[in-house]
Motif scaffolding. Structure first.
Motif, PDB file in Angstrom:
ATOM      1  N   MET A 254       0.832  -1.203   0.000  1.00 47.66           N
ATOM      2  CA  MET A 254       0.000   0.000   0.000  1.00 47.66           C
ATOM      3  C   MET A 254       0.866   1.252   0.000  1.00 47.66           C
ATOM      4  SD  MET A 254      -2.990   1.298  -0.168  1.00 47.66           S
ATOM      5  CE  MET A 254      -4.199   0.049   0.269  1.00 47.66           C
ATOM      6  N   GLN A 255       1.941   1.245   0.788  1.00 45.96           N
ATOM      7  CA  GLN A 255       2.796   2.429   0.851  1.00 45.96           C
ATOM      8  C   GLN A 255       3.486   2.681  -0.489  1.00 45.96           C
ATOM      9  OE1 GLN A 255       3.140   4.670   3.765  1.00 45.96           O
ATOM     10  NE2 GLN A 255       3.534   5.712   1.822  1.00 45.96           N
ATOM     11  N   THR A 256       3.900   1.629  -1.156  1.00 43.93           N
ATOM     12  CA  THR A 256       4.530   1.774  -2.467  1.00 43.93           C
ATOM     13  C   THR A 256       3.562   2.399  -3.470  1.00 43.93           C
ATOM     14  OG1 THR A 256       5.987  -0.121  -2.077  1.00 43.93           O
ATOM     15  CG2 THR A 256       5.630   0.537  -4.374  1.00 43.93           C
ATOM     16  N   ALA A 257       2.319   1.943  -3.444  1.00 47.07           N
ATOM     17  CA  ALA A 257       1.305   2.496  -4.350  1.00 47.07           C
ATOM     18  C   ALA A 257       1.018   3.954  -4.023  1.00 47.07           C
ATOM     19  CB  ALA A 257       0.023   1.667  -4.268  1.00 47.07           C
ATOM     20  N   CYS A 258       0.953   4.276  -2.734  1.00 47.02           N
ATOM     21  CA  CYS A 258       0.662   5.651  -2.320  1.00 47.02           C
ATOM     22  C   CYS A 258       1.803   6.604  -2.670  1.00 47.02           C
ATOM     23  CB  CYS A 258       0.385   5.690  -0.820  1.00 47.02           C
ATOM     24  SG  CYS A 258      -1.231   5.046  -0.355  1.00 47.02           S
ATOM     25  N   ASP A 259       3.037   6.132  -2.545  1.00 44.81           N
ATOM     26  CA  ASP A 259       4.189   6.990  -2.835  1.00 44.81           C
ATOM     27  C   ASP A 259       4.164   7.504  -4.277  1.00 44.81           C
ATOM     28  OD1 ASP A 259       5.154   6.709  -0.281  1.00 44.81           O
ATOM     29  OD2 ASP A 259       6.617   5.145  -0.783  1.00 44.81           O
TER      30      ASP A 259
END
Length: 332
Positions: free
Chosen positions: A45-50
């Protein structure tokens, strides 16, 4: 139903999209945000949000749901509450909901679940945040078909008028009969009439027995859908106006309208009565067509009856009170 307020963990909801109360950097946070990241798979999720960060208050972006039951997560940023910029805060909070709904529509979502955005560490008073959420969601649903849920953890967001709650509580005290008390069931209107024909001392005035019996049987045979359509015409309302005010979706209303032996559940019938602004006798009659009746042994029935008797036909206000009393909501 199109809009429902529920007590449920948003990460476990089966909606097509759930909304994350995000920060502008789209970084994993605490509270609802942290729970969503963890349930989805924090690293993915963090990778997608970044790739989407940063965004501004009032904006929203979408990512996959990854390990969540929801297909999508819509990350919406609400404002940090400031009483000196109240109108600006309201505009940004409303925008966070509206932009989320637009993204859900763009991705062809049929259902979406929200938390109460900005009501955590951003400090927005829960009652005010709830009011903005309701207004934004209801306005969108006036134009588009979608199921929307507002998932709250407790009742603290519901700061209802003390006057209203006092009046409802007083009405319950006067009319609610505890189900454990032995009592005879009140007869339905059609049952009372049928008994009248069986008792020579209780004739119906102004009608010959055969004509009266024919009239009774004709009304008993009238399908619920026919009665509903007649009421819609009599009240000068449109189908769309009725099913939206009843907070039921178009497909369910179409099923009810066509009939074919289908009988809706009692909360749905009462929602239609509210949408049509029926009087209590009219509501009783509509319920009888489907084999139901209001009961003083049901707190749900007594609460709904209070609003009908007092001519208060805002289904969302009624549902907020039902929610407070842990009762089923109208429209389902």
């Amino acid at each position: 139903m199109p809009f429902q307020i529920i007590r449920q963990d948003i990460t476990k909801m089966q909606a097509d999209a759930i909304v994350n109360a995000a920060n502008t950097a789209l970084q994993m946070g605490g509270g609802v945000c942290g729970a969503i990241f963890n349930a989805a798979g924090a690293q993915k999720m963090q990778t997608a949000c970044d790739k989407l960060a940063p965004i501004q208050p009032g904006e929203a972006v979408v990512t996959p749901g990854f390990a969540l039951p929801a297909k999508y997560v819509i990350h919406a940023v609400g404002p940090v509450y400031s009483p000196v910029e109240l109108e600006r805060c309201r505009e940004l909070l409303r925008s966070a909901y509206t932009e989320s709904l637009k993204l859900a529509k763009k991705h062809r979502c049929k259902s979406i679940a929200f938390p109460l955005i900005s009501s955590g560490i951003y400090g927005y008073p829960k009652a005010e945040a709830l009011e903005v959420a309701k207004q934004a969601i209801e306005a969108f649903l006036d134009e588009y078909e979608m199921e929307a849920y507002l998932a709250v953890f407790d009742k603290s967001a519901f700061v209802l008028s003390e006057t209203l709650l006092g009046e409802v509580e007083s009405y319950i005290d006067q009319h609610y009969v505890d189900a454990h008390q032995p009592k005879n069931r009140n007869l339905l209107g059609v049952e009372s009439e049928a008994l009248a024909y069986a008792a020579p001392s209780m004739p119906l005035p102004m009608m010959a027995p055969s004509a009266a019996l024919d009239d009774l049987m004709e009304r008993l045979d009238e399908p619920f859908s026919d009665t509903l359509l007649k009421l819609i015409d009599a009240k000068g309302k449109t189908d769309v106006e009725v099913y939206k005010r009843a907070n039921i979706d178009r497909k369910l209303f179409s099923k009810i309208r066509k009939g074919h032996g289908y009988t809706p559940r009692k909360p749905t019938i009462l929602a239609l009565a509210i949408a049509l602004e029926l009087t209590l006798p009219e509501t009783d009659d509509l319920l009888e067509r489907a084999g139901y009746a209001l009961s003083q042994a049901s707190k749900f029935d007594v609460i709904v009856e209070y609003f009908i008797v007092n001519g208060r036909y805002d289904i969302f206000e009624i549902n907020e009170v039902l929610f407070q009393y842990d009762q089923p909501l109208l429209g389902v």
